[in-house]
Design a protein around this motif. Sequence first.
Motif, PDB file in Angstrom:
ATOM      1  N   GLY A 167      -8.996   6.988  -9.161  1.00 19.84           N
ATOM      2  CA  GLY A 167      -7.582   7.358  -9.170  1.00 19.84           C
ATOM      3  C   GLY A 167      -7.159   8.201  -7.988  1.00 19.84           C
ATOM      4  O   GLY A 167      -5.983   8.493  -7.818  1.00 19.84           O
ATOM      5  N   GLY A 168      -8.113   8.604  -7.146  1.00 21.21           N
ATOM      6  CA  GLY A 168      -7.771   9.393  -5.969  1.00 21.21           C
ATOM      7  C   GLY A 168      -7.467  10.841  -6.270  1.00 21.21           C
ATOM      8  O   GLY A 168      -6.823  11.526  -5.487  1.00 21.21           O
ATOM      9  N   THR A 169      -7.931  11.328  -7.410  1.00 18.64           N
ATOM     10  CA  THR A 169      -7.728  12.736  -7.753  1.00 18.64           C
ATOM     11  C   THR A 169      -9.070  13.453  -7.672  1.00 18.64           C
ATOM     12  O   THR A 169     -10.119  12.824  -7.789  1.00 18.64           O
ATOM     13  N   PRO A 170      -9.062  14.761  -7.483  1.00 18.19           N
ATOM     14  CA  PRO A 170     -10.337  15.476  -7.391  1.00 18.19           C
ATOM     15  C   PRO A 170     -11.070  15.466  -8.728  1.00 18.19           C
ATOM     16  O   PRO A 170     -10.458  15.580  -9.784  1.00 18.19           O
ATOM     17  N   ALA A 171     -12.368  15.312  -8.658  1.00 21.29           N
ATOM     18  CA  ALA A 171     -13.202  15.341  -9.861  1.00 21.29           C
ATOM     19  C   ALA A 171     -13.298  16.774 -10.360  1.00 21.29           C
ATOM     20  O   ALA A 171     -13.256  17.717  -9.564  1.00 21.29           O
ATOM     21  N   PRO A 172     -13.426  16.947 -11.662  1.00 12.38           N
ATOM     22  CA  PRO A 172     -13.579  18.309 -12.182  1.00 12.38           C
ATOM     23  C   PRO A 172     -14.815  18.974 -11.568  1.00 12.38           C
ATOM     24  O   PRO A 172     -15.869  18.344 -11.477  1.00 12.38           O
ATOM     25  N   PRO A 173     -14.717  20.226 -11.136  1.00 10.81           N
ATOM     26  CA  PRO A 173     -15.851  20.880 -10.488  1.00 10.81           C
ATOM     27  C   PRO A 173     -17.007  21.180 -11.449  1.00 10.81           C
ATOM     28  O   PRO A 173     -18.149  21.230 -11.039  1.00 10.81           O
ATOM     29  N   LEU A 223       0.831  -1.197   0.000  1.00 10.44           N
ATOM     30  CA  LEU A 223       0.000   0.000   0.000  1.00 10.44           C
ATOM     31  C   LEU A 223       0.868   1.250   0.000  1.00 10.44           C
ATOM     32  O   LEU A 223       0.584   2.214  -0.715  1.00 10.44           O
ATOM     33  N   ASP A 224       1.935   1.241   0.775  1.00  4.27           N
ATOM     34  CA  ASP A 224       2.830   2.404   0.815  1.00  4.27           C
ATOM     35  C   ASP A 224       3.486   2.675  -0.537  1.00  4.27           C
ATOM     36  O   ASP A 224       3.850   3.808  -0.828  1.00  4.27           O
ATOM     37  N   SER A 225       3.642   1.630  -1.378  1.00  5.29           N
ATOM     38  CA  SER A 225       4.284   1.822  -2.678  1.00  5.29           C
ATOM     39  C   SER A 225       3.403   2.590  -3.654  1.00  5.29           C
ATOM     40  O   SER A 225       3.899   3.139  -4.631  1.00  5.29           O
ATOM     41  N   ILE A 226       2.089   2.624  -3.411  1.00 13.29           N
ATOM     42  CA  ILE A 226       1.198   3.356  -4.322  1.00 13.29           C
ATOM     43  C   ILE A 226       0.709   4.667  -3.723  1.00 13.29           C
ATOM     44  O   ILE A 226      -0.028   5.395  -4.371  1.00 13.29           O
ATOM     45  N   LEU A 227       1.106   4.962  -2.488  1.00 11.51           N
ATOM     46  CA  LEU A 227       0.686   6.198  -1.833  1.00 11.51           C
ATOM     47  C   LEU A 227       1.852   7.166  -1.701  1.00 11.51           C
ATOM     48  O   LEU A 227       3.005   6.758  -1.569  1.00 11.51           O
ATOM     49  N   HIS A 228       1.541   8.447  -1.698  1.00 12.16           N
ATOM     50  CA  HIS A 228       2.515   9.496  -1.420  1.00 12.16           C
ATOM     51  C   HIS A 228       1.814  10.528  -0.556  1.00 12.16           C
ATOM     52  O   HIS A 228       0.838  11.148  -0.992  1.00 12.16           O
ATOM     53  N   LYS A 229       2.261  10.678   0.674  1.00  8.34           N
ATOM     54  CA  LYS A 229       1.635  11.591   1.637  1.00  8.34           C
ATOM     55  C   LYS A 229       0.150  11.264   1.813  1.00  8.34           C
ATOM     56  O   LYS A 229      -0.710  12.132   1.777  1.00  8.34           O
ATOM     57  N   ASN A 230      -0.143   9.974   1.966  1.00  2.87           N
ATOM     58  CA  ASN A 230      -1.504   9.455   2.154  1.00  2.87           C
ATOM     59  C   ASN A 230      -2.446   9.772   0.989  1.00  2.87           C
ATOM     60  O   ASN A 230      -3.651   9.750   1.146  1.00  2.87           O
ATOM     61  N   GLN A 231      -1.904  10.076  -0.162  1.00  5.15           N
ATOM     62  CA  GLN A 231      -2.681  10.284  -1.386  1.00  5.15           C
ATOM     63  C   GLN A 231      -2.187   9.272  -2.415  1.00  5.15           C
ATOM     64  O   GLN A 231      -1.006   8.935  -2.447  1.00  5.15           O
ATOM     65  N   ARG A 232      -3.092   8.783  -3.247  1.00  5.02           N
ATOM     66  CA  ARG A 232      -2.698   7.841  -4.289  1.00  5.02           C
ATOM     67  C   ARG A 232      -1.770   8.544  -5.276  1.00  5.02           C
ATOM     68  O   ARG A 232      -2.062   9.634  -5.743  1.00  5.02           O
ATOM     69  N   ARG A 233      -0.621   7.902  -5.568  1.00  2.48           N
ATOM     70  CA  ARG A 233       0.305   8.458  -6.545  1.00  2.48           C
ATOM     71  C   ARG A 233      -0.258   8.298  -7.941  1.00  2.48           C
ATOM     72  O   ARG A 233      -0.910   7.322  -8.250  1.00  2.48           O
ATOM     73  N   GLY A 237     -21.962  13.430 -19.979  1.00  2.00           N
ATOM     74  CA  GLY A 237     -22.426  14.015 -18.730  1.00  2.00           C
ATOM     75  C   GLY A 237     -22.921  13.032 -17.689  1.00  2.00           C
ATOM     76  O   GLY A 237     -23.546  13.446 -16.717  1.00  2.00           O
ATOM     77  N   VAL A 238     -22.659  11.717 -17.851  1.00  2.00           N
ATOM     78  CA  VAL A 238     -23.179  10.748 -16.875  1.00  2.00           C
ATOM     79  C   VAL A 238     -22.206  10.476 -15.733  1.00  2.00           C
ATOM     80  O   VAL A 238     -22.579   9.839 -14.765  1.00  2.00           O
ATOM     81  N   GLY A 239     -20.951  10.946 -15.838  1.00  2.00           N
ATOM     82  CA  GLY A 239     -20.014  10.800 -14.729  1.00  2.00           C
ATOM     83  C   GLY A 239     -18.859   9.855 -14.972  1.00  2.00           C
ATOM     84  O   GLY A 239     -18.227   9.394 -14.022  1.00  2.00           O
ATOM     85  N   LYS A 240     -18.541   9.552 -16.217  1.00  2.00           N
ATOM     86  CA  LYS A 240     -17.421   8.656 -16.510  1.00  2.00           C
ATOM     87  C   LYS A 240     -16.102   9.257 -16.029  1.00  2.00           C
ATOM     88  O   LYS A 240     -15.309   8.583 -15.360  1.00  2.00           O
ATOM     89  N   THR A 241     -15.857  10.504 -16.336  1.00  2.00           N
ATOM     90  CA  THR A 241     -14.615  11.166 -15.925  1.00  2.00           C
ATOM     91  C   THR A 241     -14.556  11.315 -14.410  1.00  2.00           C
ATOM     92  O   THR A 241     -13.499  11.132 -13.809  1.00  2.00           O
ATOM     93  N   ALA A 242     -15.661  11.611 -13.776  1.00  2.00           N
ATOM     94  CA  ALA A 242     -15.692  11.721 -12.313  1.00  2.00           C
ATOM     95  C   ALA A 242     -15.406  10.365 -11.661  1.00  2.00           C
ATOM     96  O   ALA A 242     -14.722  10.298 -10.639  1.00  2.00           O
ATOM     97  N   LEU A 243     -15.898   9.287 -12.251  1.00  2.00           N
ATOM     98  CA  LEU A 243     -15.633   7.949 -11.732  1.00  2.00           C
ATOM     99  C   LEU A 243     -14.150   7.620 -11.818  1.00  2.00           C
ATOM    100  O   LEU A 243     -13.556   7.134 -10.855  1.00  2.00           O
ATOM    101  N   VAL A 244     -13.533   7.915 -12.950  1.00  2.00           N
ATOM    102  CA  VAL A 244     -12.099   7.658 -13.111  1.00  2.00           C
ATOM    103  C   VAL A 244     -11.304   8.500 -12.124  1.00  2.00           C
ATOM    104  O   VAL A 244     -10.348   8.017 -11.514  1.00  2.00           O
ATOM    105  N   ALA A 245     -11.687   9.746 -11.923  1.00  2.00           N
ATOM    106  CA  ALA A 245     -10.997  10.609 -10.960  1.00  2.00           C
ATOM    107  C   ALA A 245     -11.142  10.054  -9.546  1.00  2.00           C
ATOM    108  O   ALA A 245     -10.173  10.020  -8.781  1.00  2.00           O
ATOM    109  N   TRP A 246     -12.332   9.595  -9.188  1.00  2.00           N
ATOM    110  CA  TRP A 246     -12.562   9.040  -7.855  1.00  2.00           C
ATOM    111  C   TRP A 246     -11.728   7.776  -7.648  1.00  2.00           C
ATOM    112  O   TRP A 246     -11.102   7.609  -6.609  1.00  2.00           O
TER     113      TRP A 246
END
Length: 104
Positions: A64-70, A13-23, A53-62
């Motif tokens: 991947g541990g990155t913020p979804a586009p606002p 788990l530590d190998s894929i995290l950086h500062k408790n965020q997914r790398r 507009g159904v949320g495909k990009t938001a799902l990938v962001a979620w």
Amino acid sequence: PGWLLSPAGRPYLDSILHKNQRRVFGLLERPALPPALAVPTVTYKLFLAGRSGVGKTALVAWLGGTPAPPAHHETLGIEATTLFWPAKPRGSGRPVLFQLQLWD
């Protein structure tokens, strides 16, 4: 189910995290594991398709541990996101590293 938080799973788990965020890894990058923890990599390519507009990009962001586009914006072409996830399958004594290539 709690293998990643156990002492045996924590180094993976530590190998894929950086500062408790997914790398974020590029298409040619992978987590660096010590030789003693080297495991096979299982690769899956997942293609997400659907109406706009159904949320495909938001799902990938979620995932991947990155913020979804606002705000909604249409994805032009294909955006590829590489996601690594260590797991220890039931009935297997050895962990594997899943490499998920999410194509949005």
